[in-house]
Design a protein around this motif. Structure first.
Motif, PDB file in Angstrom:
ATOM      1  N   GLY A  21       0.806  -1.117  -0.223  1.00 52.65           N
ATOM      2  CA  GLY A  21       0.225  -0.138  -0.048  1.00 52.65           C
ATOM      3  C   GLY A  21       0.763   1.020  -0.104  1.00 52.65           C
ATOM      4  O   GLY A  21       1.813   1.403  -0.709  1.00 52.65           O
ATOM      5  N   GLU A  22       0.305   2.155   0.905  1.00 54.14           N
ATOM      6  CA  GLU A  22       1.403   3.372   0.611  1.00 54.14           C
ATOM      7  C   GLU A  22       2.457   3.471   1.454  1.00 54.14           C
ATOM      8  O   GLU A  22       3.259   4.259   0.731  1.00 54.14           O
ATOM      9  CB  GLU A  22       0.214   4.583   1.365  1.00 54.14           C
ATOM     10  CG  GLU A  22       0.970   5.925   1.512  1.00 54.14           C
ATOM     11  CD  GLU A  22       0.679   6.513   0.175  1.00 54.14           C
ATOM     12  OE1 GLU A  22       1.476   7.529  -0.201  1.00 54.14           O
ATOM     13  OE2 GLU A  22      -0.054   6.095  -0.702  1.00 54.14           O
ATOM     14  N   MET A  23       2.803   2.711   2.188  1.00 59.50           N
ATOM     15  CA  MET A  23       4.076   2.556   2.859  1.00 59.50           C
ATOM     16  C   MET A  23       4.970   1.878   1.559  1.00 59.50           C
ATOM     17  O   MET A  23       6.143   2.750   1.541  1.00 59.50           O
ATOM     18  CB  MET A  23       3.844   1.712   3.929  1.00 59.50           C
ATOM     19  CG  MET A  23       5.340   1.409   4.691  1.00 59.50           C
ATOM     20  SD  MET A  23       6.014   2.830   5.461  1.00 59.50           S
ATOM     21  CE  MET A  23       5.212   2.800   7.019  1.00 59.50           C
ATOM     22  N   MET A  24       4.447   0.795   1.152  1.00 60.20           N
ATOM     23  CA  MET A  24       5.461   0.279   0.124  1.00 60.20           C
ATOM     24  C   MET A  24       5.584   1.408  -1.103  1.00 60.20           C
ATOM     25  O   MET A  24       6.844   1.417  -1.475  1.00 60.20           O
ATOM     26  CB  MET A  24       4.369  -0.842  -0.660  1.00 60.20           C
ATOM     27  CG  MET A  24       5.178  -1.456  -2.001  1.00 60.20           C
ATOM     28  SD  MET A  24       4.022  -2.399  -3.079  1.00 60.20           S
ATOM     29  CE  MET A  24       2.666  -1.163  -3.501  1.00 60.20           C
ATOM     30  N   ARG A  25       4.723   2.251  -1.333  1.00 57.70           N
ATOM     31  CA  ARG A  25       4.772   3.268  -2.523  1.00 57.70           C
ATOM     32  C   ARG A  25       5.872   4.430  -1.820  1.00 57.70           C
ATOM     33  O   ARG A  25       6.519   4.998  -2.859  1.00 57.70           O
ATOM     34  CB  ARG A  25       3.662   3.790  -2.860  1.00 57.70           C
ATOM     35  CG  ARG A  25       2.762   2.924  -3.890  1.00 57.70           C
ATOM     36  CD  ARG A  25       1.583   3.771  -4.221  1.00 57.70           C
ATOM     37  NE  ARG A  25       0.486   3.758  -3.256  1.00 57.70           N
ATOM     38  CZ  ARG A  25      -0.551   2.958  -2.660  1.00 57.70           C
ATOM     39  NH1 ARG A  25      -0.351   1.770  -3.524  1.00 57.70           N
ATOM     40  NH2 ARG A  25      -1.268   3.317  -1.940  1.00 57.70           N
ATOM     41  N   MET A  26       6.236   4.374  -0.616  1.00 64.01           N
ATOM     42  CA  MET A  26       7.160   5.257  -0.122  1.00 64.01           C
ATOM     43  C   MET A  26       8.409   4.649   0.122  1.00 64.01           C
ATOM     44  O   MET A  26       9.371   5.590  -0.371  1.00 64.01           O
ATOM     45  CB  MET A  26       6.600   5.887   1.343  1.00 64.01           C
ATOM     46  CG  MET A  26       7.511   6.770   1.905  1.00 64.01           C
ATOM     47  SD  MET A  26       6.761   7.659   3.468  1.00 64.01           S
ATOM     48  CE  MET A  26       7.019   6.144   4.597  1.00 64.01           C
ATOM     49  N   VAL A  27       8.482   3.516   0.386  1.00 64.20           N
ATOM     50  CA  VAL A  27       9.820   3.249   0.598  1.00 64.20           C
ATOM     51  C   VAL A  27      10.668   2.399  -0.581  1.00 64.20           C
ATOM     52  O   VAL A  27      11.829   2.588  -0.488  1.00 64.20           O
ATOM     53  CB  VAL A  27       9.863   2.025   1.877  1.00 64.20           C
ATOM     54  CG1 VAL A  27       9.136   2.686   3.217  1.00 64.20           C
ATOM     55  CG2 VAL A  27       9.106   0.914   1.880  1.00 64.20           C
ATOM     56  N   GLN A  63       7.452  -3.875  -8.472  1.00 70.62           N
ATOM     57  CA  GLN A  63       8.490  -3.375  -9.537  1.00 70.62           C
ATOM     58  C   GLN A  63       8.457  -2.036 -10.503  1.00 70.62           C
ATOM     59  O   GLN A  63       9.586  -1.507 -10.376  1.00 70.62           O
ATOM     60  CB  GLN A  63       8.439  -4.603 -10.746  1.00 70.62           C
ATOM     61  CG  GLN A  63       9.483  -4.658 -11.779  1.00 70.62           C
ATOM     62  CD  GLN A  63      10.943  -5.005 -11.234  1.00 70.62           C
ATOM     63  OE1 GLN A  63      11.238  -6.166 -11.000  1.00 70.62           O
ATOM     64  NE2 GLN A  63      11.818  -4.150 -11.138  1.00 70.62           N
ATOM     65  N   PRO A  64       7.107  -1.733 -10.767  1.00 74.40           N
ATOM     66  CA  PRO A  64       7.549  -0.224 -11.263  1.00 74.40           C
ATOM     67  C   PRO A  64       7.914   0.706 -10.391  1.00 74.40           C
ATOM     68  O   PRO A  64       8.044   1.915 -10.972  1.00 74.40           O
ATOM     69  CB  PRO A  64       5.613  -0.046 -11.653  1.00 74.40           C
ATOM     70  CG  PRO A  64       5.083  -1.578 -11.669  1.00 74.40           C
ATOM     71  CD  PRO A  64       5.920  -2.219 -10.483  1.00 74.40           C
ATOM     72  N   LEU A  65       7.759   0.745  -9.221  1.00 73.39           N
ATOM     73  CA  LEU A  65       8.350   1.781  -8.231  1.00 73.39           C
ATOM     74  C   LEU A  65       9.902   1.743  -8.358  1.00 73.39           C
ATOM     75  O   LEU A  65      10.462   2.992  -7.530  1.00 73.39           O
ATOM     76  CB  LEU A  65       7.735   1.403  -6.911  1.00 73.39           C
ATOM     77  CG  LEU A  65       6.051   1.332  -6.605  1.00 73.39           C
ATOM     78  CD1 LEU A  65       5.724   1.018  -5.227  1.00 73.39           C
ATOM     79  CD2 LEU A  65       5.704   2.809  -6.837  1.00 73.39           C
ATOM     80  N   ALA A  66      10.474   0.731  -8.628  1.00 72.12           N
ATOM     81  CA  ALA A  66      11.875   0.797  -8.647  1.00 72.12           C
ATOM     82  C   ALA A  66      12.106   0.015 -10.093  1.00 72.12           C
ATOM     83  O   ALA A  66      12.715  -1.150  -9.728  1.00 72.12           O
ATOM     84  CB  ALA A  66      12.620   0.093  -7.534  1.00 72.12           C
ATOM     85  N   PRO A  67      12.113   0.309 -11.134  1.00 70.19           N
ATOM     86  CA  PRO A  67      12.304  -0.503 -12.302  1.00 70.19           C
ATOM     87  C   PRO A  67      13.861  -0.987 -12.523  1.00 70.19           C
ATOM     88  O   PRO A  67      13.997  -2.161 -13.024  1.00 70.19           O
ATOM     89  CB  PRO A  67      11.936   0.539 -13.596  1.00 70.19           C
ATOM     90  CG  PRO A  67      11.152   1.689 -12.904  1.00 70.19           C
ATOM     91  CD  PRO A  67      11.761   1.733 -11.696  1.00 70.19           C
ATOM     92  N   ASP A  68      14.761  -0.289 -12.111  1.00 68.78           N
ATOM     93  CA  ASP A  68      16.285  -0.671 -12.027  1.00 68.78           C
ATOM     94  C   ASP A  68      16.485  -1.736 -10.892  1.00 68.78           C
ATOM     95  O   ASP A  68      17.876  -2.176 -10.898  1.00 68.78           O
ATOM     96  CB  ASP A  68      17.142   0.515 -12.190  1.00 68.78           C
ATOM     97  CG  ASP A  68      17.080   1.317 -13.249  1.00 68.78           C
ATOM     98  OD1 ASP A  68      16.550   0.828 -14.548  1.00 68.78           O
ATOM     99  OD2 ASP A  68      17.346   2.486 -13.209  1.00 68.78           O
ATOM    100  N   VAL A  69      15.654  -2.237 -10.151  1.00 68.73           N
ATOM    101  CA  VAL A  69      15.994  -3.057  -9.117  1.00 68.73           C
ATOM    102  C   VAL A  69      15.619  -4.369  -9.235  1.00 68.73           C
ATOM    103  O   VAL A  69      14.412  -4.648  -9.857  1.00 68.73           O
ATOM    104  CB  VAL A  69      15.439  -2.538  -7.740  1.00 68.73           C
ATOM    105  CG1 VAL A  69      15.588  -3.394  -6.833  1.00 68.73           C
ATOM    106  CG2 VAL A  69      15.788  -1.100  -7.323  1.00 68.73           C
TER     107      VAL A  69
END
Length: 368
Positions: A21-27, A63-69
């Protein structure tokens, strides 16, 4: 260890809580701020990740929140798992299964009580060459349930001895499944390190950044230093730093156990949530702790960029059978007056997370 600038391969962090959720989108976007390009994702969500479909869905969210990871996915060990699910998980590219003893840490209510009942799962994992990740603590003895007498024949379990009392379980599983790759997660004691060294090459251990910095005295009075397992003695801390540098024949590598909690869950409650948030400065914190250990004379051997890279990247990648240097990128760390942020906030400001060693000096990290 007299560096002004260090260039390393990107860090691989083999134990991370990204929440949902929102915590995931932040960290999740903070992963690369800590110099990390590979993350082993913990499955203790609510509800926990217990199916192949749930793991795929979780990966699709992060994955979309950090495409290079590169994200390595896991399942949560629970009674609903079957050998057939393990076969399907291996075919789907899921890397491992995490075991939480029931009730010992955050979101572990559905955890394991009887390890032998899961031996068919361990057999399937060994057959599929999956990794078993163990939260190595025995559940604490409930208040009032301990008979204060030598005739009881056992010690009461507390946060201070829970890891030590779990170690026979590690050996029991390893002896039953000698080819099963096992990671004893977030070791906090010399005893745990010694136990891993006594096992065969299929057993390894992770060491966190925060356990390289603190002992039990630092936990008392500071909820933001409280994690499970709790930090132990100064002697244990020294042993952890030495193990990180010396490597134990490749058995000891980095897993931050970075675990974000809202400020409201860490303070102003009867029981603070267990977890230290280190993700945004993961590499910087490790190097700072080792640097301090060298200055204090705890480490007699020379610490080089290569030995730092071994702990932060190479040993873990080798154990997990990954390429040594993913993506061909480098990270550069410099002494330029950087500081650990005082607080991490989401876009609307309604979630705040306090980083470990908030406000302290650290290394400036850039990607090359």
């Amino acid at each position: 260890m007299d560096f002004e600038k260090i260039e390393l391969a990107p860090t691989a962090d083999f134990h991370v809580h990204l929440r949902d959720g929102e915590m995931m989108r932040m960290v999740v976007p903070t992963i690369r701020l800590g110099g990390v390009d590979t993350v082993y994702v913990m499955p203790n969500l609510i509800p926990p990740v217990t199916t192949v479909e749930a793991a795929k869905s979780y990966l699709a969210r992060i994955q979309p929140l950090a495409p290079d990871v590169k994200f390595l996915m896991t399942l949560y060990m629970t009674e609903s798992l079957t050998p057939e699910i393990i076969d399907d998980a291996a075919s789907a590219g899921i890397t491992g299964v995490k075991v939480y003893p029931a009730g010992v840490t955050t979101n572990s209510q559905s955890g394991v009580v009887d390890y032998e009942s899961f031996f068919p799962i361990f057999e399937a994992m060994q057959r599929n060459d999956m990794v078993l990740n163990l939260h190595g603590e025995a559940p604490s003895t409930p208040s009032g349930n301990f008979i204060a007498s030598e005739k009881a024949g056992e010690s009461a379990v507390s946060v201070l001895n829970a890891e030590k009392l779990f170690l026979p379980t590690l050996h029991k599983i390893h002896n039953a499944f000698p080819k099963l790759r096992i990671v004893l997660e977030h070791c906090t004691t010399r005893d745990a390190l010694d136990a891993v060294l006594k096992c065969g090459p299929s057993v390894a251990a992770t060491i966190t950044a925060h356990h390289l910095w603190i002992c039990v005295d630092d936990v008392c009075g500071d909820a933001f230093n409280f994690c499970k397992p709790v930090a132990k003695t100064m002697e244990d801390r020294v042993a952890l730093v030495r193990a990180a540098v010396e490597g134990g024949n490749g058995k000891f590598f980095f897993g931050s156990d970075s675990a974000p909690h809202p400020v409201t869950a860490k303070t102003g409650v009867k029981k603070a949530a267990a977890g230290c948030f280190t993700q945004s400065c993961a590499t910087q914190l490790v190097i700072g702790a080792i640097e301090e250990a060298v200055a204090k004379g705890w480490i007699s051997r020379e610490v080089t960029a290569a030995s730092l890279e071994d702990f932060l990247s190479n040993r873990g990648r080798k154990f997990y059978k990954l390429p040594e240097h993913a993506h061909g990128r480098k990270i550069q760390l410099e002494r330029k007056g950087a500081k650990v942020p005082d607080v991490l906030k989401n876009a609307t400001g309604d979630i705040e997370v306090i980083p470990f060693r908030r406000g302290e000096d650290t290394w400036k990290l850039t990607w090359k």
